[in-house]
Write a protein that holds these residues in place. Structure first.
Motif, short mmCIF file in Angstrom:
data_model
loop_
_atom_site.label_atom_id
_atom_site.label_comp_id
_atom_site.label_asym_id
_atom_site.label_seq_id
_atom_site.Cartn_x
_atom_site.Cartn_y
_atom_site.Cartn_z
N PRO A 15 0.80 -1.23 0.00
CA PRO A 15 0.00 0.00 0.00
C PRO A 15 0.84 1.29 0.00
O PRO A 15 0.33 2.36 -0.29
CB PRO A 15 -0.81 -0.10 1.29
CG PRO A 15 -0.87 -1.55 1.59
CD PRO A 15 0.41 -2.14 1.07
N PRO A 42 -3.76 -6.55 3.28
CA PRO A 42 -3.61 -6.30 4.73
C PRO A 42 -4.72 -6.87 5.61
O PRO A 42 -4.46 -7.41 6.67
CB PRO A 42 -3.57 -4.79 4.83
CG PRO A 42 -3.12 -4.32 3.48
CD PRO A 42 -3.62 -5.33 2.49
N TRP A 43 -5.97 -6.77 5.16
CA TRP A 43 -7.07 -7.28 6.01
C TRP A 43 -7.05 -8.80 6.04
O TRP A 43 -7.29 -9.42 7.07
CB TRP A 43 -8.42 -6.76 5.51
CG TRP A 43 -8.54 -5.29 5.73
CD1 TRP A 43 -9.00 -4.68 6.85
CD2 TRP A 43 -8.14 -4.25 4.84
NE1 TRP A 43 -8.92 -3.32 6.72
CE2 TRP A 43 -8.41 -3.03 5.49
CE3 TRP A 43 -7.59 -4.23 3.56
CZ2 TRP A 43 -8.14 -1.79 4.90
CZ3 TRP A 43 -7.34 -3.00 2.97
CH2 TRP A 43 -7.61 -1.81 3.64
N ASP A 158 -13.85 -7.71 14.42
CA ASP A 158 -12.69 -7.38 15.24
C ASP A 158 -12.42 -8.42 16.31
O ASP A 158 -11.34 -8.47 16.87
CB ASP A 158 -12.87 -6.00 15.90
CG ASP A 158 -12.24 -4.89 15.06
OD1 ASP A 158 -11.31 -5.18 14.29
OD2 ASP A 158 -12.70 -3.74 15.16
N ARG A 173 -17.55 -4.31 13.10
CA ARG A 173 -17.55 -2.85 13.04
C ARG A 173 -18.80 -2.36 12.32
O ARG A 173 -19.13 -2.86 11.24
CB ARG A 173 -16.35 -2.36 12.26
CG ARG A 173 -15.07 -2.51 13.02
CD ARG A 173 -13.94 -1.83 12.29
NE ARG A 173 -12.69 -2.20 12.92
CZ ARG A 173 -11.51 -1.72 12.56
NH1 ARG A 173 -11.44 -0.85 11.57
NH2 ARG A 173 -10.43 -2.11 13.19
N THR A 195 -9.29 -5.28 11.42
CA THR A 195 -7.89 -5.48 11.82
C THR A 195 -7.73 -6.39 13.02
O THR A 195 -6.63 -6.84 13.30
CB THR A 195 -7.23 -4.13 12.14
OG1 THR A 195 -8.13 -3.40 12.95
CG2 THR A 195 -6.92 -3.38 10.89
N HIS C 256 -7.01 0.58 16.25
CA HIS C 256 -7.10 0.50 14.80
C HIS C 256 -8.36 1.16 14.25
O HIS C 256 -8.42 1.52 13.09
CB HIS C 256 -7.03 -0.96 14.34
CG HIS C 256 -5.64 -1.49 14.28
ND1 HIS C 256 -5.09 -2.24 15.28
CD2 HIS C 256 -4.67 -1.32 13.34
CE1 HIS C 256 -3.83 -2.53 14.96
NE2 HIS C 256 -3.56 -1.99 13.79
N LEU C 257 -9.36 1.32 15.11
CA LEU C 257 -10.58 1.97 14.64
C LEU C 257 -10.32 3.43 14.29
O LEU C 257 -11.06 4.04 13.53
CB LEU C 257 -11.67 1.88 15.72
CG LEU C 257 -12.20 0.48 16.00
CD1 LEU C 257 -13.13 0.51 17.20
CD2 LEU C 257 -12.92 -0.07 14.80
N GLN C 259 -7.71 4.49 12.79
CA GLN C 259 -6.82 4.62 11.65
C GLN C 259 -7.53 5.11 10.39
O GLN C 259 -8.55 4.55 9.98
CB GLN C 259 -6.17 3.27 11.37
CG GLN C 259 -5.13 3.31 10.28
CD GLN C 259 -4.68 1.91 9.91
OE1 GLN C 259 -4.64 1.03 10.77
NE2 GLN C 259 -4.36 1.71 8.66
N GLN C 262 -4.87 4.54 3.81
CA GLN C 262 -4.82 3.41 2.88
C GLN C 262 -5.41 2.12 3.45
O GLN C 262 -6.18 1.44 2.81
CB GLN C 262 -3.38 3.19 2.44
CG GLN C 262 -3.19 2.06 1.47
CD GLN C 262 -3.97 2.26 0.19
OE1 GLN C 262 -4.17 3.37 -0.26
NE2 GLN C 262 -4.43 1.15 -0.38
N THR C 263 -5.03 1.80 4.67
CA THR C 263 -5.58 0.57 5.25
C THR C 263 -6.53 0.87 6.41
O THR C 263 -6.83 0.01 7.21
CB THR C 263 -4.46 -0.38 5.72
OG1 THR C 263 -3.54 0.38 6.51
CG2 THR C 263 -3.72 -0.97 4.55
N GLY C 264 -6.97 2.10 6.47
CA GLY C 264 -7.92 2.47 7.52
C GLY C 264 -9.20 3.00 6.88
O GLY C 264 -9.59 2.59 5.80
#
Lengths: 268, 572, 329
Positions: A15, A42-43, A158, A173, A195, C256-257, C259, C262-264
């Motif tokens: 990324p 990534p996920w 999560d 989420r 994540t 992480h919430l 963020q 790009q990955t958030g």
């Protein structure tokens, strides 16, 4: 209680790379795609860590990693991933671009999963990412689940807690930085992970060596997957986003703060 | 963990080694030894070195090598050596060079402030050679090795150092991570292929010393950019330009054109450049803006950037090539040819020679003792073209310690006489102090004022001193001329995996506090070192592991340990 | 003429919300026969609010009130069949995002997500996390589209109360039960979607400062003070939240919430203020839907703020925030 945890994970350009679309006879693609360093989506990578974590706590469980990507590129990504967690690889050779259709990718993944020897759908947990750095929002994962007949699905997960009766408490989420808590009676289920809460595992030489027993053979026998771009693309471009930036320098911090306070308070 | 062979580092040397070795496996009797290679960077091929090479060793390994099969590879089609004049008037030129410049200008030669040498000496030319992205090449090589199933190459796994028991090397120690201690990998043969600043090679040097009369004293920082050329650029793929004379006479430069309108351009800042303000990045930008190059690249875009340290001692820096349980290959084994400035193909060839040697010993079931490795590997190396050419080159650069012109004459002498003649010179013992160095231009008070001002603003001293010296400011355009911080992020952000300790450590803070030069900060390729309160502050996430801080600290106060991560691009 | 079905979840007693009305208006612009498929415990109020916009269908019942895949998917599947839809539109809520791809699979259709525009049968959507924008058409039907909020004007309701709708039956079975919604963090909520300002903290907050030391406690105080004083929502860069997750002594209130990038997430706010972000994704992707953008950064030539922020203040964020918090006090 033990599970067969199948993690669907594509590979994507790191990324942090600069991306630029180009047109090819096969449809849109990324410039220099073959040269860009790639990572596991990534996920999906988080999903893999979660799968590993769950498998460790549920003796007898097994983790499979199913990936559709250009073989050589996949091999390269696996040299890092294979050091982190244990899995058995099922590799499909095909394009990893986001411009292909999730429908076709799901078909290829589902067929590969159906072909896993000893697949027991009553113990099946299908893991993947709820987002993807390439294409979409868990669409491929969800469609793969449907093809496998799994009708309990969760996205943006999560946390997953397994109860003593085999039931799951799942946190997904939802809007507003909140979590939806659901109770599911148990496997089979599809979990598209956000994540989660696990850190990236450090590289371990032993885990890597152990995985290599299946990774290289799986790559060597990876079959081509019939996935192509079928949508009719009219244009593929970088968004126009250049703004004219006013640069304020050599101004005291207090002055910057005053200007910002005014801006924050001011009606938009 | 016990294995048969462990290799530290995956560069060209390990590529040659593993390619050759795995092709001979399994042995005729079916034996398949377990071979592991550990690489610090996050992926194989994440080092830096776009390269123009004669490629003799590489072509020998791949007789059907087709440049079109490797991204960014092209056969050399044209080659020029250029003397660049100084269009900005800030370059530090000797009286001899100034006279030469005046004569050239009077003759009306330099249309673009450059003079093209009418002839390229045979020992320098790379006709019939290759332009390669070492990253892409290594990527392909590594993939083939792993697909063979006979060796495993693990990126993102730094080796902390060799395991030495008595006088025998018994494997390597992997680096500690906060979640798990580094594992011992014990092996019958340990191959040090971790380059000039790698921890295995350096610790072997420390433990075993160097052979009589050998020393590692010459270094350089090589820094380059990969550039998307503008549509208007007429240069063909395969064009090679070698330059000298600008931005400083001591700084050599290169410009190679890859296929698809991409170029690699870079400079070498050598240890004998006795300027304490040795900011490779800023010099590189001035280099790119030289009118001869700028006309080709103006309007282009920075695609990726990188730097590494080169061991420029050549054969004089050759360590003990083998010992009980270990062998050394690649740049850290003194293979770089300092006359031709060629290192990749030489490194590859050392790996090939060791690969052949190991196959021989394995076939004969002989142990990896010093004697057996001497007979199988060192003997091959001494009989190769590598040895002959490195002897020619051994003293060719000594003249640079007397100045650039004697240096160039010395190179020519050595090159044409096959090493029988050279101009001697001894390296400087100390880098001049900033105040002394700048005394012609700036008085001590002014330097002190700049020092105080930059320290207060948290800005680099060396940049301000270059401004004060007369170097024009860089007109940042956000495309090609970007800040060094931005360069760290272009084409793949510099990475530092979490969980590892800082690998640049200052042994004695009081020495740093009293150090006026702080060359480590000026030379730092990634701006990972910045002014701190007593010692320089180190930011692991910007370090590209070039190791320049280590050899630029004249107090020997920088401990450069094993670390993870670094550059994150395979285009280099 | 092709039937275009708009899928909407309903709250008992509540009219259709803005995001749903935007999707409805987009559907009306496509030039087909519009049908509206409502799902919920009681769809009467929602139906009333969109009466006149098209044929009204509903899957009703307590089982369909719960946000869960099995019932949402079977409701949508039944509605698609009943309407005979060729194109199916839904707002990209967490509920529709969860189930619509599966429904597309059941209907042997195709799906596009992250759709930001729809014009004359051609959609505009994002690929590669809001970094590449494509427009495309498809021949395959049914074609499912998840539409991002803000796609266009909302449908202006003109219908009368009590509009009739056809009830459609769907399989109510599920092995899942939704138990409720919880806020992820104890203490003060740091994610506030409705806030006017997004405050983005970059990794620079955790780096060594001018004195060569790290000042985490002070950074935490300043950031929390800012959130309190301004009511801002907190976003952060990936590197910062990654540090938080790995046992480092970094900002304890970040997860992480938070963020963005790009990955958030890619949140929508009227204003955004990025601090100590150099080359961090907030400038590239996380800011895509932030209208008015400012940044505080020590580097005037930061190419990642230039061209992406409206104003870049070259200043020490610690100093600026100290004063800013006092002013916002």
């Amino acid at each position: 209680m033990s599970y067969q945890i199948v993690v669907c994970a594509g590979i994507v350009p790191d990324p942090l790379q600069t991306l630029e679309p180009v047109s090819t006879p096969q449809g849109p693609a990324l410039k220099n795609e073959a040269m860009l360093p790639a990572v596991l989506d990534p996920w999906a990578a988080h999903a893999l860590y979660e799968a590993n974590h769950l498998a460790k706590n549920m003796p007898g469980s097994k983790v499979y990693l199913v990936s559709l990507a250009p073989k050589a590129k996949l091999q390269q990504v696996l040299m890092t991933i294979a050091q982190k967690v244990s899995f058995e690889l099922i590799a499909l050779d095909g394009p990893s671009t986001g411009f292909t259709d999730s429908h076709d990718v799901a078909a290829a993944l589902a067929a590969a999963i159906e072909a896993i020897p000893g697949l027991d759908k009553s113990r099946l947990l299908l893991f993947g990412g709820w987002e993807s750095a390439a294409r979409a929002a868990g669409a491929t994962l969800s469609m793969t689940g449907e093809r496998l007949g799994i009708r309990e699905q969760f996205q943006g997960v999560d946390s997953l807690t397994v109860g003593s009766d085999g039931s799951f408490e799942i946190r997904e989420r939802v809007e507003g930085g909140k979590h939806l808590v659901s109770q599911c009676s148990g496997a089979p289920a599809v979990l598209g992970w956000a994540t989660g809460n696990l850190p990236e595992p450090p590289n371990s030489p032993q885990v890597g060596m152990q995985n290599m027993r299946t990774v290289m053979p799986a790559l060597q026998k990876a079959k081509p997957a019939g996935v192509a771009v079928t949508q009719q693309y009219a244009s593929v471009a970088l968004p126009k986003q250049q703004r004219s930036t006013r640069i304020v320098r050599d101004v005291a911090a207090a002055e910057v703060a005053r200007e910002l306070a005014q801006w924050i308070r001011g009606a938009h | 963990m016990d294995v048969d062979i462990v290799c530290a580092g995956f560069g060209p040397a390990a590529g040659g080694f593993l390619t050759t070795l795995t092709r001979g496996l399994p042995l005729a009797d079916g034996t398949l030894p377990q071979i592991l290679c550990y690489e610090r960077a996050d992926d194989i091929g994440f080092g830096v070195s776009g390269v123009v090479t004669k490629g003799r060793g590489i072509r020998a390994s791949f007789p059907d090598f087709d440049p079109a099969s490797v991204p960014m590879a092209a056969p050399v089609r044209s080659e020029k050596v250029l003397y660049l004049l100084d269009p900005v008037g800030a370059s530090r030129r000797s009286a001899t060079l100034r006279t030469a410049d005046s004569l050239l200008r009077a003759a009306g030669v330099p249309e673009y402030e450059a003079f093209e040498l009418p002839h390229i000496p045979a020992f320098l030319e790379k006709h019939d050679g290759l332009i390669l992205s070492r990253g892409q090449f290594n990527h392909g090589v590594g993939g083939q090795v792993m697909m063979s199933g006979a060796a495993q190459i693990w990126p993102g796994m730094p080796v902390a150092g060799p395991l030495i028991e008595g006088e025998r090397v018994v494997g390597v120690q992997l680096l500690d991570h906060e979640l798990q201690p580094g594992m011992e990998i014990r092996a019958a043969l340990t191959v040090a292929a971790d380059g000039p600043v790698g921890p295995v090679g350096r610790q072997l040097d420390e433990h075993f010393g160097l052979p009589e009369g050998h020393e590692k004293r010459e270094w350089a920082v090589g820094m380059k950019m990969v550039i998307d050329l503008p549509e208007s650029c007429p240069l063909e793929a395969g064009t090679v330009l070698h330059t000298f004379g600008f931005p400083e006479p001591e700084i050599f430069g290169f410009f190679y054109v890859h296929p698809d309108r991409v170029a690699s351009a870079g400079i070498f800042v050598p240890s004998w450049f006795d300027n304490p303000v040795r900011t490779s990045y800023r010099y590189l930008q001035h280099y790119l803006m030289h009118p001869y190059l700028w006309r080709y690249i103006e309007g282009g875009r920075l695609r990726s950037w990188g730097a590494k340290t080169l061991n420029e001692s050549g054969r004089r820096g050759e360590p003990h090539l083998v010992g009980d349980g270990y062998a050394r290959i690649g740049e850290g084994s003194g293979s770089t040819n300092v006359l031709t400035g060629s290192g990749v193909d030489e490194a590859w060839t050392t790996g090939v020679l060791l690969g052949e040697a190991v196959l021989e010993l394995l076939t004969q079931s002989l142990p990896f003792t010093k004697e057996n490795l001497e007979a199988a590997y060192v003997r091959r190396r001494r009989a190769s073209w590598l040895e002959e050419e490195s002897r020619t080159a051994e003293k060719s650069r000594d003249g640079f310690h007397r100045g650039v012109v004697p240096g160039l004459i010395g190179m020519a002498l050595a090159g044409f006489s096959h090493g029988r003649l050279h101009i001697p010179g001894a390296p400087h013992e100390h880098m001049p102090a900033v105040a002394d160095f700048f005394s012609e231009h700036l008085d001590a008070d002014k330097i002190e004022a700049i020092r105080v001002e930059t320290a207060a603003a948290g800005k680099p001293l060396h940049d301000a001193l270059m401004d004060a010296w007369g170097w024009p400011p860089i007109p940042f355009d956000g495309q090609l001329l970007v800040t060094q911080q931005d360069a760290l992020l272009v084409g793949g952000k510099v990475q530092a995996a979490p969980g590892y300790a800082d690998h640049v450590v200052f042994k004695d803070e009081s020495l740093c506090a009293s150090c006026g030069g702080q060359t480590c900060i000026a030379i730092c390729s990634g701006q990972a070192l910045t002014q701190g309160e007593t010692k320089p502050a180190f930011d692991r996430e910007k370090c590209i592991h070039c190791g320049a801080c280590m050899w630029n600290c004249e107090h020997g106060n920088v401990e450069f340990r094993a670390g993870a991560g670094g550059l994150h691009s395979a285009e280099n | 003429m092709e039937t275009i079905l708009v899928l909407l979840h309903t709250e008992a007693g509540a009219p259709v919300g803005k995001a749903g009305l935007e999707v409805l208006e987009a559907a009306r612009g496509l030039g087909g026969d519009v049908a509206i498929g409502l799902v919920g415990a009681d769809c009467a109020a929602a139906a009333a609010s969109v009466a006149g916009a098209g044929r009204l269908l509903a899957v009703e019942g307590e089982a369909f009130a719960q946000p869960r895949y099995a019932t949402d998917a079977s409701a949508a599947e039944a509605l698609v069949k009943a309407a005979g839809a060729g194109i199916v539109l839904a707002p990209a809520t967490s509920r529709w995002a969860r189930c619509l791809p599966g429904v597309a699979q059941r209907a042997a259709g195709r799906i596009d997500t992250h759709v930001t525009g729809l014009n004359d049968g051609t959609l505009t959507r994002w690929y590669y996390r809001q970094r590449i924008e494509a427009s495309l058409r498809r021949a395959e039907r049914p074609w499912f589209l998840l539409l991002e909020a803000g796609i266009g004007p909302a449908y202006a309701a003109a219908g009368a109360a009590g509009a009739a709708y056809e009830r459609v039956t769907a399989e109510p079975g599920s092995r899942t039960e939704a138990k409720g919604v919880i806020a992820p963090q104890s203490g003060e909520q740091t994610i506030k979607p409705e806030a006017e300002l997004l405050f983005v903290a970059g990794a620079g907050w955790t780096k060594k400062q001018k004195d060569g030391a790290v000042h985490m406690d002070r950074a935490a105080e300043l950031i929390l003070g800012m959130l309190k004083g301004s009511g801002a929502s907190l976003g952060s860069s990936k590197s910062l939240v990654d540090l938080s997750g790995e046992g480092h002594a970094v900002l304890p209130f970040l997860s992480h919430l938070n963020q963005v990038g790009q990955t958030g997430s890619t949140p929508r706010h009227a204003k955004g203020l990025a601090t100590c972000c150099h080359g961090e994704e907030p400038h590239v992707v996380g800011w895509r839907f932030i209208q008015d953008r400012r940044a505080v950064n020590l580097d005037a030539n930061c190419g990642w703020a230039r061209g992406k922020a409206d104003v870049l203040y070259v200043a020490d964020a610690f100093e600026v925030m100290e004063e800013l918090n006092r002013l916002l006090g």
